[in-house]
Design an enzyme around this catalytic site. Sequence first.
Site, short mmCIF file in Angstrom:
data_model
loop_
_atom_site.label_atom_id
_atom_site.label_comp_id
_atom_site.label_asym_id
_atom_site.label_seq_id
_atom_site.Cartn_x
_atom_site.Cartn_y
_atom_site.Cartn_z
N ASP A 156 1.06 -1.14 -0.04
CA ASP A 156 -0.04 0.03 -0.04
C ASP A 156 0.98 1.20 -0.05
O ASP A 156 2.07 1.17 0.34
CB ASP A 156 -0.85 0.19 1.49
N LEU A 157 0.36 2.59 -0.32
CA LEU A 157 1.29 3.59 -0.36
C LEU A 157 1.03 4.49 0.76
O LEU A 157 1.78 4.67 1.59
CB LEU A 157 0.84 4.42 -1.61
#
Length: 219
Positions: A9-10
């Site tokens: 995920d960012l």
Amino acid sequence: MPYSAILFDLDGTLTDPKLGITGCIQYALSELGYKPPDADELHWCIGPPLKDSFSQLLKTLDDAVIEQAISLYRRRFATIGLFENFLYPQIPEILKTIRFAGYKTFVATSKPYIYATQVIEYFGLSLLFDGVYGSELDGSRSIKGDLIHHILLIEKLLPSTVVMVGDRSHDIIGAKRHHIASIGVTYGYGTEEELKAHGADLIAHSPSDISRLIISNSK
């Protein structure tokens, strides 16, 4: 079967986007005539699809109103908010460790691909990923499960060899939907309780925990 590919995920996992995301939400709400909550009251908006967040903030299911809010958000995000962002400590180092150990690495974010690639380039991380995947501007693949399905197909990855790393429940839910392992991180915007409640297989309390957990659980 040992893990071979890691999906990251960012927002809330690789970077801390609080300043940019909350600022752009406040801007959009103000432009629509609402008094926006304080930034600290908007932590829950970091990670989930924007459409869901604005639907709750505006207390509406009206797509036209929600799309107007998203458009206003992006007006500021594309030029200012995108760069009001900070890397979490040790992220480049742990990515290098993971890649040196032979794993493929991918970004899997609900953020639109066009913005995700700019963020990764801005922080000089492009060479540390085999691919960057995000949603489309029309909202397609903003649901993490849909995005993971897309990545598995495009990259021809076996679910049993993949790990999803993220800080919110939707990362874990998306991973479970496709029977892939998950690592919930607690230094982002989700709590350990949230992550465990949705079935995170492992918990990382710091970025350095991620590489340790991945490598030790692949032996």
